[in-house]
Design a protein around this motif. Structure first.
Motif, PDB file in Angstrom:
ATOM      1  N   MET A   1       0.830  -1.208   0.000  1.00 11.16           N
ATOM      2  CA  MET A   1       0.000   0.000   0.000  1.00 11.16           C
ATOM      3  C   MET A   1       0.863   1.255   0.000  1.00 11.16           C
ATOM      4  O   MET A   1       0.639   2.203   0.727  1.00 11.16           O
ATOM      5  CB  MET A   1      -0.939  -0.018   1.206  1.00 11.16           C
ATOM      6  N   SER A   2       1.902   1.232  -0.819  1.00  7.76           N
ATOM      7  CA  SER A   2       2.845   2.348  -0.803  1.00  7.76           C
ATOM      8  C   SER A   2       2.209   3.657  -1.226  1.00  7.76           C
ATOM      9  O   SER A   2       2.670   4.728  -0.852  1.00  7.76           O
ATOM     10  CB  SER A   2       4.037   2.017  -1.716  1.00  7.76           C
ATOM     11  N   ASN A   3       1.145   3.584  -2.024  1.00  4.97           N
ATOM     12  CA  ASN A   3       0.481   4.799  -2.477  1.00  4.97           C
ATOM     13  C   ASN A   3      -0.718   5.171  -1.605  1.00  4.97           C
ATOM     14  O   ASN A   3      -1.488   6.066  -1.949  1.00  4.97           O
ATOM     15  CB  ASN A   3       0.017   4.626  -3.930  1.00  4.97           C
ATOM     16  N   ALA A   4      -0.893   4.456  -0.500  1.00  3.95           N
ATOM     17  CA  ALA A   4      -2.036   4.698   0.368  1.00  3.95           C
ATOM     18  C   ALA A   4      -1.717   5.790   1.377  1.00  3.95           C
ATOM     19  O   ALA A   4      -0.583   5.950   1.820  1.00  3.95           O
ATOM     20  CB  ALA A   4      -2.421   3.411   1.101  1.00  3.95           C
ATOM     21  N   VAL A   5      -2.759   6.541   1.727  1.00  4.35           N
ATOM     22  CA  VAL A   5      -2.604   7.451   2.852  1.00  4.35           C
ATOM     23  C   VAL A   5      -2.609   6.629   4.128  1.00  4.35           C
ATOM     24  O   VAL A   5      -3.125   5.508   4.179  1.00  4.35           O
ATOM     25  CB  VAL A   5      -3.744   8.500   2.880  1.00  4.35           C
ATOM     26  N   ARG A   6      -2.021   7.175   5.177  1.00  4.12           N
ATOM     27  CA  ARG A   6      -1.935   6.486   6.462  1.00  4.12           C
ATOM     28  C   ARG A   6      -2.804   7.242   7.467  1.00  4.12           C
ATOM     29  O   ARG A   6      -2.652   8.457   7.614  1.00  4.12           O
ATOM     30  CB  ARG A   6      -0.478   6.443   6.946  1.00  4.12           C
ATOM     31  N   ILE A   7      -3.683   6.512   8.130  1.00  3.91           N
ATOM     32  CA  ILE A   7      -4.582   7.117   9.107  1.00  3.91           C
ATOM     33  C   ILE A   7      -4.301   6.512  10.474  1.00  3.91           C
ATOM     34  O   ILE A   7      -4.561   5.327  10.711  1.00  3.91           O
ATOM     35  CB  ILE A   7      -6.062   6.909   8.723  1.00  3.91           C
ATOM     36  N   HIS A   8      -3.740   7.314  11.358  1.00  4.15           N
ATOM     37  CA  HIS A   8      -3.475   6.883  12.721  1.00  4.15           C
ATOM     38  C   HIS A   8      -4.768   7.049  13.518  1.00  4.15           C
ATOM     39  O   HIS A   8      -5.355   8.136  13.552  1.00  4.15           O
ATOM     40  CB  HIS A   8      -2.351   7.725  13.335  1.00  4.15           C
ATOM     41  N   HIS A   9      -5.203   5.968  14.176  1.00 11.45           N
ATOM     42  CA  HIS A   9      -6.547   5.988  14.747  1.00 11.45           C
ATOM     43  C   HIS A   9      -6.620   5.168  16.028  1.00 11.45           C
ATOM     44  O   HIS A   9      -5.706   4.418  16.377  1.00 11.45           O
ATOM     45  CB  HIS A   9      -7.545   5.409  13.739  1.00 11.45           C
ATOM     46  N   PHE A  10      -7.739   5.330  16.727  1.00 15.86           N
ATOM     47  CA  PHE A  10      -8.118   4.496  17.865  1.00 15.86           C
ATOM     48  C   PHE A  10      -9.508   3.978  17.554  1.00 15.86           C
ATOM     49  O   PHE A  10     -10.399   4.755  17.192  1.00 15.86           O
ATOM     50  CB  PHE A  10      -8.109   5.315  19.159  1.00 15.86           C
ATOM     51  N   ALA A  11      -9.717   2.667  17.660  1.00 16.26           N
ATOM     52  CA  ALA A  11     -10.912   2.039  17.112  1.00 16.26           C
ATOM     53  C   ALA A  11     -12.217   2.593  17.674  1.00 16.26           C
ATOM     54  O   ALA A  11     -13.228   2.646  16.971  1.00 16.26           O
ATOM     55  CB  ALA A  11     -10.857   0.525  17.345  1.00 16.26           C
ATOM     56  N   LYS A  12     -12.221   3.017  18.936  1.00 17.70           N
ATOM     57  CA  LYS A  12     -13.462   3.479  19.558  1.00 17.70           C
ATOM     58  C   LYS A  12     -13.552   4.991  19.637  1.00 17.70           C
ATOM     59  O   LYS A  12     -14.361   5.533  20.376  1.00 17.70           O
ATOM     60  CB  LYS A  12     -13.620   2.843  20.937  1.00 17.70           C
ATOM     61  N   SER A  13     -12.742   5.676  18.848  1.00 20.32           N
ATOM     62  CA  SER A  13     -12.827   7.135  18.745  1.00 20.32           C
ATOM     63  C   SER A  13     -13.725   7.508  17.580  1.00 20.32           C
ATOM     64  O   SER A  13     -13.469   7.141  16.425  1.00 20.32           O
ATOM     65  CB  SER A  13     -11.438   7.745  18.528  1.00 20.32           C
ATOM     66  N   GLY A  14     -14.795   8.249  17.871  1.00 19.71           N
ATOM     67  CA  GLY A  14     -15.664   8.712  16.801  1.00 19.71           C
ATOM     68  C   GLY A  14     -14.966   9.671  15.859  1.00 19.71           C
ATOM     69  O   GLY A  14     -15.254   9.700  14.659  1.00 19.71           O
ATOM     70  N   HIS A  15     -14.055  10.475  16.399  1.00 20.76           N
ATOM     71  CA  HIS A  15     -13.298  11.385  15.537  1.00 20.76           C
ATOM     72  C   HIS A  15     -12.454  10.595  14.539  1.00 20.76           C
ATOM     73  O   HIS A  15     -12.401  10.927  13.349  1.00 20.76           O
ATOM     74  CB  HIS A  15     -12.397  12.289  16.384  1.00 20.76           C
ATOM     75  N   ALA A  16     -11.784   9.551  15.025  1.00 21.77           N
ATOM     76  CA  ALA A  16     -10.979   8.726  14.130  1.00 21.77           C
ATOM     77  C   ALA A  16     -11.864   7.963  13.147  1.00 21.77           C
ATOM     78  O   ALA A  16     -11.506   7.782  11.979  1.00 21.77           O
ATOM     79  CB  ALA A  16     -10.121   7.761  14.939  1.00 21.77           C
ATOM     80  N   HIS A  17     -13.037   7.531  13.625  1.00 23.52           N
ATOM     81  CA  HIS A  17     -13.947   6.806  12.744  1.00 23.52           C
ATOM     82  C   HIS A  17     -14.374   7.663  11.563  1.00 23.52           C
ATOM     83  O   HIS A  17     -14.550   7.152  10.445  1.00 23.52           O
ATOM     84  CB  HIS A  17     -15.174   6.332  13.527  1.00 23.52           C
ATOM     85  N   ARG A  18     -14.539   8.976  11.777  1.00 20.75           N
ATOM     86  CA  ARG A  18     -14.886   9.862  10.661  1.00 20.75           C
ATOM     87  C   ARG A  18     -13.895   9.690   9.515  1.00 20.75           C
ATOM     88  O   ARG A  18     -14.281   9.558   8.351  1.00 20.75           O
ATOM     89  CB  ARG A  18     -14.854  11.320  11.102  1.00 20.75           C
ATOM     90  N   ALA A  19     -12.625   9.753   9.839  1.00 19.80           N
ATOM     91  CA  ALA A  19     -11.595   9.677   8.808  1.00 19.80           C
ATOM     92  C   ALA A  19     -11.588   8.311   8.139  1.00 19.80           C
ATOM     93  O   ALA A  19     -11.520   8.198   6.907  1.00 19.80           O
ATOM     94  CB  ALA A  19     -10.229   9.990   9.418  1.00 19.80           C
ATOM     95  N   LEU A  20     -11.670   7.253   8.959  1.00 16.67           N
ATOM     96  CA  LEU A  20     -11.601   5.906   8.407  1.00 16.67           C
ATOM     97  C   LEU A  20     -12.823   5.573   7.560  1.00 16.67           C
ATOM     98  O   LEU A  20     -12.699   5.030   6.463  1.00 16.67           O
ATOM     99  CB  LEU A  20     -11.473   4.889   9.544  1.00 16.67           C
ATOM    100  N   VAL A  21     -14.020   5.889   8.061  1.00 12.69           N
ATOM    101  CA  VAL A  21     -15.211   5.524   7.312  1.00 12.69           C
ATOM    102  C   VAL A  21     -15.295   6.333   6.021  1.00 12.69           C
ATOM    103  O   VAL A  21     -15.761   5.829   4.990  1.00 12.69           O
ATOM    104  CB  VAL A  21     -16.484   5.676   8.172  1.00 12.69           C
ATOM    105  N   PHE A  22     -14.806   7.564   6.040  1.00 13.63           N
ATOM    106  CA  PHE A  22     -14.814   8.338   4.803  1.00 13.63           C
ATOM    107  C   PHE A  22     -13.878   7.720   3.776  1.00 13.63           C
ATOM    108  O   PHE A  22     -14.225   7.614   2.588  1.00 13.63           O
ATOM    109  CB  PHE A  22     -14.436   9.790   5.070  1.00 13.63           C
ATOM    110  N   ALA A  23     -12.697   7.316   4.198  1.00 13.42           N
ATOM    111  CA  ALA A  23     -11.776   6.673   3.264  1.00 13.42           C
ATOM    112  C   ALA A  23     -12.411   5.433   2.650  1.00 13.42           C
ATOM    113  O   ALA A  23     -12.261   5.166   1.449  1.00 13.42           O
ATOM    114  CB  ALA A  23     -10.469   6.325   3.971  1.00 13.42           C
ATOM    115  N   LYS A  24     -13.146   4.678   3.465  1.00 12.20           N
ATOM    116  CA  LYS A  24     -13.796   3.469   2.947  1.00 12.20           C
ATOM    117  C   LYS A  24     -14.942   3.820   2.001  1.00 12.20           C
ATOM    118  O   LYS A  24     -15.076   3.239   0.918  1.00 12.20           O
ATOM    119  CB  LYS A  24     -14.305   2.624   4.121  1.00 12.20           C
TER     120      LYS A  24
END
Length: 210
Positions: A1-24
């Protein structure tokens, strides 16, 4: 995944979930990097070099580093998923109104209420509940006669406001009085690529549909 962005997250953080779910949802190639908050990884020199506030999420895109969940949504939409942010000035202004709600009443209301019940945060429950009610009322009104918060398709406005709204019952904030909000949550969760944030108590999320 060399061309992938990297998202540092915590699984139960809603703020982090925003970023992850948007990427998906937007089909953005990404690498999810867990941050062990319990072990203090967010306060390590390496993490603080990316975000001096010591908070998740943090986005790395090559040499670009973006912290703050709403800022990450704007960056990802502008860079990789322009369909998720309006091209007109008034459209983007309307999105900003909901990003402000996410950073304001949702953060100090539904998010804070969940922090109290789930993580034992030393916050004021009555204040959080009152602010959460205001946030839910604004969402309910904003969705009258609409499927999405801005325009006729989902935008980052919906992403920014989703996670802590869906998990509001974990903070003892009932979604029963808000039928428009509950229908909107169902539509959001039916989007291709959606992935839920882990729940912290069995059955709580079921309340939003009852």
């Amino acid at each position: 995944m060399s061309n992938a962005v990297r998202i540092h997250h915590f699984a139960k953080s809603g703020h982090a979930h925003r970023a992850l779910v948007f990427a998906k949802l937007a089909g953005i190639a990404h690498e999810a990097i867990p941050v062990d908050l319990g072990a203090g990884a967010h306060k390590s020199p390496e993490f603080l070099a990316m975000n001096p506030n010591g908070q998740v999420p943090v986005l790395e895109d090559g040499d670009v580093i973006v912290s703050d969940s709403n800022a990450i949504l704007v960056y990802l939409a502008r860079t990789y998923a322009p369909d998720w942010i309006p091209s007109t000035a008034i459209g983007e202004a309307n999105v900003q109104l909901w990003l402000t709600l996410a950073a304001g009443e949702i953060a100090f209301g539904t998010c804070a209420a969940r922090l109290i019940t789930v993580f034992g945060a030393p916050l004021e429950p009555e204040f959080a509940a009152a602010v959460a009610t205001k946030a839910m009322q604004k969402l309910e009104q904003g969705l009258v006669g609409r499927d999405w918060l801005v325009g006729d398709r989902p935008t980052i406005a919906d992403v920014a406001t989703y996670s802590y709204t869906a998990h509001a019952p974990e903070g003892n904030v009932s979604l029963a009085p808000y039928p428009n909000v509950r229908s909107w949550l169902d539509r959001f969760e039916a989007l291709p690529g959606f992935e839920a944030m882990p729940t912290t108590a069995v059955g709580l999320l079921a309340e939003k549909g009852e």
